[in-house]
Enzyme design. Sequence first.
Site, short mmCIF file in Angstrom:
data_model
loop_
_atom_site.label_atom_id
_atom_site.label_comp_id
_atom_site.label_asym_id
_atom_site.label_seq_id
_atom_site.Cartn_x
_atom_site.Cartn_y
_atom_site.Cartn_z
N HIS A 138 41.98 38.27 45.86
CA HIS A 138 41.89 36.91 45.45
C HIS A 138 42.96 36.20 44.37
O HIS A 138 42.71 36.60 43.31
CB HIS A 138 40.28 36.78 44.98
CG HIS A 138 40.02 35.36 44.95
ND1 HIS A 138 38.82 34.93 45.04
CD2 HIS A 138 40.61 33.94 44.49
CE1 HIS A 138 39.01 33.55 44.70
NE2 HIS A 138 39.74 33.05 44.46
N PHE A 155 48.69 31.47 44.68
CA PHE A 155 50.16 31.26 44.44
C PHE A 155 50.62 29.90 44.70
O PHE A 155 51.77 29.51 44.53
CB PHE A 155 50.78 32.31 45.35
CG PHE A 155 50.97 33.68 44.73
CD1 PHE A 155 50.45 34.07 43.57
CD2 PHE A 155 51.10 34.72 45.53
CE1 PHE A 155 50.15 35.24 42.92
CE2 PHE A 155 51.15 36.10 45.24
CZ PHE A 155 50.70 36.32 43.75
N ASP A 174 38.14 28.79 49.86
CA ASP A 174 38.01 28.98 48.35
C ASP A 174 38.50 27.95 47.63
O ASP A 174 39.74 27.02 47.91
CB ASP A 174 38.67 30.32 47.84
CG ASP A 174 38.85 30.57 46.46
OD1 ASP A 174 37.61 30.88 46.04
OD2 ASP A 174 39.62 30.21 45.36
N HIS A 234 34.35 35.94 43.59
CA HIS A 234 33.85 35.52 42.07
C HIS A 234 32.36 35.44 41.96
O HIS A 234 31.97 34.43 41.29
CB HIS A 234 34.78 34.40 41.68
CG HIS A 234 34.99 33.30 42.39
ND1 HIS A 234 33.77 32.72 42.92
CD2 HIS A 234 35.97 32.64 42.95
CE1 HIS A 234 34.32 31.68 43.61
NE2 HIS A 234 35.78 31.70 43.53
N ASP A 250 41.12 36.10 40.86
CA ASP A 250 41.15 34.63 40.93
C ASP A 250 42.28 33.91 40.12
O ASP A 250 41.88 33.32 39.40
CB ASP A 250 39.59 34.04 40.57
CG ASP A 250 39.58 32.84 41.10
OD1 ASP A 250 40.39 32.09 41.54
OD2 ASP A 250 38.62 32.18 40.86
O1 DOR Z 1 38.84 27.89 38.82
C1 DOR Z 1 39.09 27.97 40.00
N1 DOR Z 1 40.16 27.53 40.28
N2 DOR Z 1 38.34 28.23 40.87
C2 DOR Z 1 38.36 28.35 42.19
O2 DOR Z 1 37.71 28.34 42.84
C3 DOR Z 1 39.83 27.53 42.46
C4 DOR Z 1 40.75 27.93 41.29
C5 DOR Z 1 42.12 27.23 41.81
O3 DOR Z 1 42.49 27.28 42.88
O4 DOR Z 1 42.64 26.43 40.88
ZN ZN Z 2 39.75 31.06 43.81
#
Ligand code: DOR
Ligand code: ZN
Length: 440
Positions: A66, A69, A161, A240, A311
């Site tokens: 996870h 980028f 996501d 997560h 994440d």
């Molecule tokens: O805090 C987060 N940031 N949770 C997510 O599910 C997406 C991610 C993001 O893409 O910034």
């Molecule tokens: Zn994520």
Amino acid sequence: MSSKIVFKNARLVDESIDSMGSLLVDSKSGLIKKVFLNDEAIEDVSEATLIDCKGHTLMPSFVDMHTHFRDPGQTQKEDLNSGLHAAVAGGYTTVVAMPNTSPVISSIAAAESNIKRAKKIGLADLYQSMSITKNFEGKDTSHLDNLSELEKNLIKVISEDGHDVLDAEKMLEGMQKAAVKGLVVACHCEDPKLVPLARKARNSCDYVKAEILLHKAEDTFTERNLQLAKKAGCHIHICHISTKQSIESVRCAKENGIHVTSEATPHHLGLSYEMQGIGHQLVNPPLRNEKDRLAVIAGLKNGTIDCIGTDHAPHTLQDKQNGACGFTGIELSFAVCNTTLVYGGADWQPKLKDVISLSNLSKLMSANPARILGIKKGQLKEGYYADLVLVDPEKEFKVNSANFKSKGTYTPFNKRKLYGKVLETWKAGIRVFAEKKCLG
Ligand code: DOR
Ligand code: ZN
């Protein structure tokens, strides 16, 4: 020149090994040829390139289910080049990139374009995931229809996501297609109806209300998605996971034979809102309370949670100031997990009663995520890829996010003391990262 490389004088650690030894690698094939434990005599290595690990710890490099980028579309936050450099600096040589880019990755062509560009950069293997519904609109799953066998090997994961799919019928449709193609459905479990209410509460500084809403949002949609996955017969991967209740749902689902795996992030196992102050660290799911954090750790210990997913969610500092959710994480993942789970906590964390072994951490960061992806990585085993990371698990350091390779420098761990440094990262027998003076 011989294609043999011998890593000698190493503490070899993977999910089932923790022993001094040496590793013979064939750099032509990029595979591990043999593992020599303790004083086992190394067979003819007269021609080999010798790498003296000087007693440091050699593990399979890490596999991230996870990561974000931001490429294409938000490359001021991160791009493939900076992201892949950050990955190898964190000891990762395999990453699953989430599709919440701009535009959303909703076609095989868009996914392939990222995979090809990442291959050219060459530091880590990138598995680009595709959205469950086209452009995250929650309506159309037709982009999943024509995936060839070849493409299936490149695109192993679909995910929405950042959001969840509100319409259960559509989610089921996506899951059914995934079941036929053998794709993993990585679910961001969160009731989308509760998100705007939580945002409103946050904006009026009612963080407790926001937290209660987001707790419920995860608990109810984890359960919903598990039931849909059961119906579809697909492999669901819960992203997560962060609440005691949703971990319990996964435990029951596993008991009932649902094909489910799950991941926890370094920040949810390392931090609670009691440690950080409620509402001050924007991430989704939010940092939970200490009870939830301990439930995450217990889930990792008892196998309910299968792996660590970073994440890694880089943002510019300005975007963070404007309320963007997410932390930069891939470069600190090993240190945060090692500090919390193996070392038992730094001075800014409550001490953990029962720690886990480094072998166990290796299982969570390498062997298990590699199993989920079905790749020959994550173990120190003959025939597996020589994707390796050399670490000093004892090394204490103070985080300075200004030194990150990632463009995103926002992390709640900045300036904190952690244990465990990545010294070198190798991919298929080629060194792709070396910390300065690493073997000194
Ligand atoms: O805090 C987060 N940031 N949770 C997510 O599910 C997406 C991610 C993001 O893409 O910034
Ligand atoms: Zn994520």
